[in-house]
Scaffold this motif. Structure first.
Motif, PDB file in Angstrom:
ATOM      1  N   SER A 220     -68.522   3.878 -14.740  1.00  0.00           N
ATOM      2  CA  SER A 220     -69.598   2.903 -14.706  1.00  0.00           C
ATOM      3  C   SER A 220     -69.724   2.302 -13.313  1.00  0.00           C
ATOM      4  CB  SER A 220     -69.360   1.791 -15.728  1.00  0.00           C
ATOM      5  OG  SER A 220     -70.409   0.841 -15.685  1.00  0.00           O
ATOM      6  N   ALA A 221     -70.964   2.187 -12.825  1.00  0.00           N
ATOM      7  CA  ALA A 221     -71.212   1.745 -11.460  1.00  0.00           C
ATOM      8  C   ALA A 221     -71.409   0.244 -11.341  1.00  0.00           C
ATOM      9  CB  ALA A 221     -72.444   2.465 -10.895  1.00  0.00           C
ATOM     10  N   ARG A 222     -71.348  -0.507 -12.451  1.00  0.00           N
ATOM     11  CA  ARG A 222     -71.511  -1.958 -12.419  1.00  0.00           C
ATOM     12  C   ARG A 222     -70.506  -2.580 -13.384  1.00  0.00           C
ATOM     13  NH1 ARG A 222     -77.166  -2.818 -10.669  1.00  0.00           N
ATOM     14  NH2 ARG A 222     -76.964  -5.034 -11.127  1.00  0.00           N
ATOM     15  N   CYS A 223     -70.336  -3.884 -13.288  1.00  0.00           N
ATOM     16  CA  CYS A 223     -69.487  -4.623 -14.230  1.00  0.00           C
ATOM     17  C   CYS A 223     -70.347  -5.085 -15.391  1.00  0.00           C
ATOM     18  CB  CYS A 223     -68.837  -5.814 -13.525  1.00  0.00           C
ATOM     19  SG  CYS A 223     -67.959  -6.938 -14.630  1.00  0.00           S
ATOM     20  N   GLY A 224     -70.048  -4.634 -16.608  1.00  0.00           N
ATOM     21  CA  GLY A 224     -70.850  -4.969 -17.775  1.00  0.00           C
ATOM     22  C   GLY A 224     -70.202  -5.950 -18.728  1.00  0.00           C
ATOM     23  N   PHE A 225     -68.964  -6.373 -18.421  1.00  0.00           N
ATOM     24  CA  PHE A 225     -68.237  -7.289 -19.300  1.00  0.00           C
ATOM     25  C   PHE A 225     -67.095  -7.882 -18.490  1.00  0.00           C
ATOM     26  CE2 PHE A 225     -65.421  -8.578 -22.790  1.00  0.00           C
ATOM     27  CZ  PHE A 225     -66.331  -9.069 -23.721  1.00  0.00           C
ATOM     28  N   PRO A 226     -66.738  -9.184 -18.708  1.00  0.00           N
ATOM     29  CA  PRO A 226     -65.651  -9.771 -17.912  1.00  0.00           C
ATOM     30  C   PRO A 226     -64.317  -9.076 -18.176  1.00  0.00           C
ATOM     31  CG  PRO A 226     -66.391 -11.288 -19.638  1.00  0.00           C
ATOM     32  CD  PRO A 226     -67.374 -10.159 -19.606  1.00  0.00           C
ATOM     33  N   GLU A 227     -63.717  -8.565 -17.114  1.00  0.00           N
ATOM     34  CA  GLU A 227     -62.522  -7.734 -17.263  1.00  0.00           C
ATOM     35  C   GLU A 227     -61.261  -8.551 -17.520  1.00  0.00           C
ATOM     36  OE1 GLU A 227     -62.612  -5.241 -13.790  1.00  0.00           O
ATOM     37  OE2 GLU A 227     -64.617  -4.500 -14.290  1.00  0.00           O
ATOM     38  N   SER A 228     -61.339  -9.879 -17.376  1.00  0.00           N
ATOM     39  CA  SER A 228     -60.204 -10.741 -17.724  1.00  0.00           C
ATOM     40  C   SER A 228     -60.317 -11.290 -19.136  1.00  0.00           C
ATOM     41  CB  SER A 228     -60.109 -11.908 -16.732  1.00  0.00           C
ATOM     42  OG  SER A 228     -59.903 -11.438 -15.416  1.00  0.00           O
ATOM     43  N   ASP A 229     -61.390 -10.963 -19.847  1.00  0.00           N
ATOM     44  CA  ASP A 229     -61.606 -11.466 -21.199  1.00  0.00           C
ATOM     45  C   ASP A 229     -60.599 -10.832 -22.167  1.00  0.00           C
ATOM     46  OD1 ASP A 229     -64.166 -12.892 -22.757  1.00  0.00           O
ATOM     47  OD2 ASP A 229     -63.058 -11.464 -24.007  1.00  0.00           O
ATOM     48  N   PRO A 230     -60.100 -11.601 -23.138  1.00  0.00           N
ATOM     49  CA  PRO A 230     -59.138 -11.035 -24.108  1.00  0.00           C
ATOM     50  C   PRO A 230     -59.692  -9.841 -24.882  1.00  0.00           C
ATOM     51  CG  PRO A 230     -59.157 -13.423 -24.257  1.00  0.00           C
ATOM     52  CD  PRO A 230     -60.281 -13.050 -23.352  1.00  0.00           C
TER      53      PRO A 230
ATOM     54  N   VAL B   8     -54.654  -7.874 -27.385  1.00  0.00           N
ATOM     55  CA  VAL B   8     -55.052  -8.135 -26.013  1.00  0.00           C
ATOM     56  C   VAL B   8     -54.483  -7.058 -25.094  1.00  0.00           C
ATOM     57  CG1 VAL B   8     -54.902  -9.790 -24.099  1.00  0.00           C
ATOM     58  CG2 VAL B   8     -55.201 -10.608 -26.448  1.00  0.00           C
ATOM     59  N   ARG B   9     -55.271  -6.611 -24.155  1.00  0.00           N
ATOM     60  CA  ARG B   9     -54.840  -5.610 -23.182  1.00  0.00           C
ATOM     61  C   ARG B   9     -53.649  -6.117 -22.365  1.00  0.00           C
ATOM     62  NH1 ARG B   9     -58.058  -4.525 -17.638  1.00  0.00           N
ATOM     63  NH2 ARG B   9     -57.069  -2.579 -16.948  1.00  0.00           N
ATOM     64  N   VAL B  10     -52.676  -5.264 -22.190  1.00  0.00           N
ATOM     65  CA  VAL B  10     -51.506  -5.614 -21.385  1.00  0.00           C
ATOM     66  C   VAL B  10     -51.811  -5.290 -19.928  1.00  0.00           C
ATOM     67  CG1 VAL B  10     -49.061  -5.179 -20.966  1.00  0.00           C
ATOM     68  CG2 VAL B  10     -49.946  -5.162 -23.321  1.00  0.00           C
ATOM     69  N   ARG B  11     -51.765  -6.307 -19.086  1.00  0.00           N
ATOM     70  CA  ARG B  11     -52.039  -6.119 -17.666  1.00  0.00           C
ATOM     71  C   ARG B  11     -50.742  -5.823 -16.924  1.00  0.00           C
ATOM     72  NH1 ARG B  11     -57.148  -7.996 -16.174  1.00  0.00           N
ATOM     73  NH2 ARG B  11     -56.653  -6.849 -14.270  1.00  0.00           N
TER      74      ARG B  11
ATOM     75  N   LEU C  42     -57.712  -5.868  -9.541  1.00  0.00           N
ATOM     76  CA  LEU C  42     -58.860  -6.598  -8.982  1.00  0.00           C
ATOM     77  C   LEU C  42     -59.953  -6.677 -10.049  1.00  0.00           C
ATOM     78  CD1 LEU C  42     -60.267  -7.945  -6.560  1.00  0.00           C
ATOM     79  CD2 LEU C  42     -60.928  -5.653  -5.766  1.00  0.00           C
ATOM     80  N   PRO C  43     -59.817  -7.608 -11.002  1.00  0.00           N
ATOM     81  CA  PRO C  43     -60.797  -7.679 -12.088  1.00  0.00           C
ATOM     82  C   PRO C  43     -62.096  -8.341 -11.643  1.00  0.00           C
ATOM     83  CG  PRO C  43     -59.163  -9.410 -12.335  1.00  0.00           C
ATOM     84  CD  PRO C  43     -58.719  -8.582 -11.157  1.00  0.00           C
TER      85      PRO C  43
END
Length: 526
Positions: free
Chosen positions: A237-247, A339-342, A386-387
Motif C-alpha cells: 500500500s502506497a499510503r497510510c489507511g489506518f493508524p499503525e499504533s492503534d490496538p 493486540v499486535r506485539v511490537r 516508524l509507525p
C-alpha cells in the motif's frame, strides 16, 4: 481583438486552481509561456522524470490535478517511468507535450513526435492531439475532468507549437461547469457487506491507499471499532489507511498469496477497502484467502473490480462506501482481537542499524510531519519502528519503480509549506532522481533527505534468494559521496556514521529552514 488559445488555456487552468506548472522547457513548448502570468508559478526540474515525480507529489498533497509540461517525444520518453508510477498511484496529472508546427507534420521534422498520443499509452487515462488549435482549451477541460474522475490518473495533451498564438473560436464558449466524481454503490450489494459484517465472528478490514486518497481515514477507524475488526494494511500500500499504533492494527500483509492466506487465517469475513485483491510480487498456489473466509471489496475502479479473483466487489467511492457500511445493522457482540506485539526498542552503541535509524526518526520527527519513502529494502524495518498514525502522513511509490520518492518529496513540500517533509530514500533509488535536490534548494524547501546507505541495491539481494541465487550480479554500489552531491546542488549535506551523532543530526536538520541531506551509513537489521 479575440483572445488567443494560450489566453483561454491559462484562464481555464486558473479556474481549476492549477497555477503551478512543473516543467523542463524545450523548444516546442516556449510559445506556451509567452507573457507568463504573474499569478502562476513555474517549478523547474532538471530532468523530465523528476518533473513528473514533483508534480505527482504536489497533486497528491493538494488533492487537485497538477500540470506537467514536457518536450515532444524525447521528453515524454524520459518521463515515462514516473508517468507509469502516477498511473499506479492514481494521481491526477495533466501532462502537456510540445509538438512541431502543424505545417511541418506532413514530413518528419526535427524534434517532433510521430503518433504522439500513442507514446504515453497505456499509462494515461486519455491522450489527445486536438484536430484544431481552437480545440485545445476544450481538450483541457475534458482532460481535467477525466483526470479527477475515479479512478484518478494522468491524462495527456500534445499541442503543436503554433497553436498557442491562434485566436480562439468564439462559437465554442467554455463556461465553468462542475462534474460530479462521487460513485455511490448499489444499495442491495452493499447491504450484503453490512449483513456479513454484522454477523461475522472474527471480521477483518484490509486497507489500501484508496482510504487515504478518498479521505475516508476517520470513517475507517469508526468502522473497525464498531465491529472490533482487526485491520491489516494491504500488500504494498502506497499510503497510510489506518493508524499503525492503534490496538486494532494487525500489521502488513505480504505481497505473496501464501502469506496473505496465512495472515488472514483466523477471519471469517474480510472487507478490502481501496486496494486490489491482491497485489502480489511472487507466484503462489492455492486459494487467495483461507477456506471458509468470505471476501468483499470496495473499490472505485471497475477495471480492478473485474479482475478480482474471488468474493464480491462493490464499485464505490471509498468514503461514501464506508459511510454506508457504518449505517448498516448493529454487529453481534464480540471481544476485542489480540493486540499486535511490537518489537522491543533497540540500543546499539557501536553501529547504526536500519532499526535504530527508524526508531530515532520516530522519536524526533514532529507529529505533523510527512514521510515520503523510497527505501525498498528498509520498508519492513520501517513498518516495525516508524509507525504512521494520521491521514496524509505517508507516501510511497505504488508502481515498484524507482526515481519517484525524491522529487515527490519536493512536490509534497511545495503543497504543504506548513508541515515538515522527510524523504526517506535508499542509496540506490536516490540516484535515479538526484537532480531533484537542485529544485529543493532553488525553492528553499525545508526538506530533510535521509539516505539509508547500505552500499547496495539490497532489495535485489534479498529478492535473489527467492530464485535461489546466492550472489546476484550488479547489486553492489561503489562509494558515492551523497553529502557532497547535496552540497554541490545547494543543499546542506552531512554523513552520519556513529549512533551518538544520529539524534543531533536529525533534530538539527528538522529545525533548518532550508533543505538538508543526511547520509546514514547503516548495517542490515535482518
Amino acid at each position: 481583438m479575440s483572445d488567443s488559445v494560450r489566453d483561454a488555456f491559462i484562464g481555464q487552468l486558473r479556474s481549476f486552481g492549477m497555477t503551478a506548472v512543473f516543467g523542463n522547457p524545450g523548444s516546442t513548448e516556449l510559445p506556451m509561456f509567452r507573457d507568463f502570468p504573474d499569478d502562476f508559478r513555474y517549478v523547474l526540474g532538471l530532468q523530465e522524470s523528476v518533473v513528473v515525480g514533483m508534480a505527482d507529489g504536489y497533486a497528491q498533497a493538494t488533492r487537485n490535478a497538477a500540470l506537467v509540461n514536457l518536450h515532444s517525444a524525447a521528453g515524454v520518453g524520459h518521463a515515462m517511468g514516473n508517468i507509469f508510477t502516477a498511473w499506479k498511484n492514481r494521481t491526477p496529472l495533466i501532462i502537456t507535450a510540445g509538438q512541431q508546427a502543424r505545417s511541418m507534420l506532413v514530413g518528419e521534422p526535427f524534434l517532433f513526435a510521430d503518433q504522439a498520443t500513442e507514446l504515453p499509452r497505456p499509462y494515461v487515462k486519455w491522450a489527445s492531439e486536438p484536430a484544431r488549435a481552437q480545440d485545445v482549451p476544450a481538450a483541457l477541460v475534458r482532460a481535467y475532468h477525466l483526470a479527477m474522475a475515479p479512478p484518478q490518473g494522468p491524462v495527456f495533451l500534445s499541442v503543436p507549437v503554433d497553436d498557442w498564438d491562434e485566436p480562439v473560436d468564439p462559437g465554442q464558449p467554455l463556461p465553468p461547469h462542475t462534474v460530479s466524481t462521487a460513485i455511490r454503490a448499489d444499495p442491495a450489494l452493499l447491504g450484503r457487506v453490512t449483513e456479513a459484517l454484522a454477523h461475522a465472528r472474527r471480521p477483518a478490514l484490509v486497507v489500501g491507499a484508496g482510504v487515504d486518497r478518498d479521505q475516508a481515514f476517520a470513517e475507517t477507524i469508526a468502522l473497525a471499532r464498531r465491529h472490533q475488526a482487526r485491520v491489516w494494511a494491504a500488500p504494498l500500500s502506497a499510503r497510510c489507511g489506518f493508524p499503525e499504533s492503534d490496538p486494532l492494527f494487525a500489521g502488513f500483509l505480504p505481497a505473496a498469496r501464501d502469506g496473505v492466506r496465512e495472515h488472514l487465517g483466523e477471519h471469517d469475513v474480510v472487507v478490502v477497502l481501496g486496494s486490489p485483491v491482491f497485489p502480489y510480487h511472487v507466484e503462489g498456489t492455492g486459494p487467495h484467502v483461507p477456506d471458509g473466509t468470505t471476501l468483499f471489496q470496495l473499490i472505485d475502479d471497475p477495471a480492478t473490480a473485474a479482475w478480482t479473483p474471488l468474493g464480491t466487489s462493490v464499485v464505490t467511492s471509498i468514503g461514501l462506501g464506508v459511510r454506508d457500511l457504518l449505517a448498516g445493522p448493529a454487529p453481534s457482540p464480540r471481544p476485542a482481537p489480540p493486540v499486535r506485539v511490537r518489537p522491543a526498542r533497540v540500543d546499539e552503541p557501536d553501529t547504526i542499524s536500519e532499526a535504530l535509524l527508524m526508531q530515532t526518526l520516530a522519536d524526533v520527527r514532529p507529529e505533523s510531519s510527512i514521510v515520503v519513502e523510497e527505501a525498498p529494502s528498509s520498508r519492513g524495518v520501517m513498518h516495525d519502528y516508524l509507525p504512521f498514525d494520521r491521514p496524509d502522513s505517508f507516501y510511497t511509490c505504488a508502481s515498484g519503480g524507482l526515481g519517484h520518492g525524491l522529487p515527490a518529496a519536493v512536490g509534497v513540500a511545495l503543497a504543504r509549506p506548513n508541515q515538515r517533509v522527510i524523504a526517506l530514500l535508499g542509496d540506490g533509488s536516490s540516484m535515479y532522481a538526484i537532480q531533484g535536490l537542485w529544485t529543493a534548494a532553488r525553492e528553499s524547501l525545508p526538506i530533510v533527505f535521509v539516505i539509508v546507505n547500505n552500499h547496495a541495491y539490497a532489495a535485489l539481494d534479498e529478492f535473489a534468494r527467492h530464485f535461489g541465487i546466492s550472489k546476484p550480479v550488479g547489486t553492489t554500489l561503489p562509494d558515492i559521496d551523497f553529502a557532497g552531491l547535496a552540497r554541490d546542488m545547494g543543499c546542506a549535506g552531512l554523513a552520519v556514521r556513529h549512533p551518538e551523532e544520529l539524534t543531533t543530526a536529525l533534530r538539527d536538520a528538522l529545525a533548518a529552514p532550508t533543505p538538508t541531506l543526511i547520509e546514514v551509513q547503516v548495517t542490515s537489521s535482518q
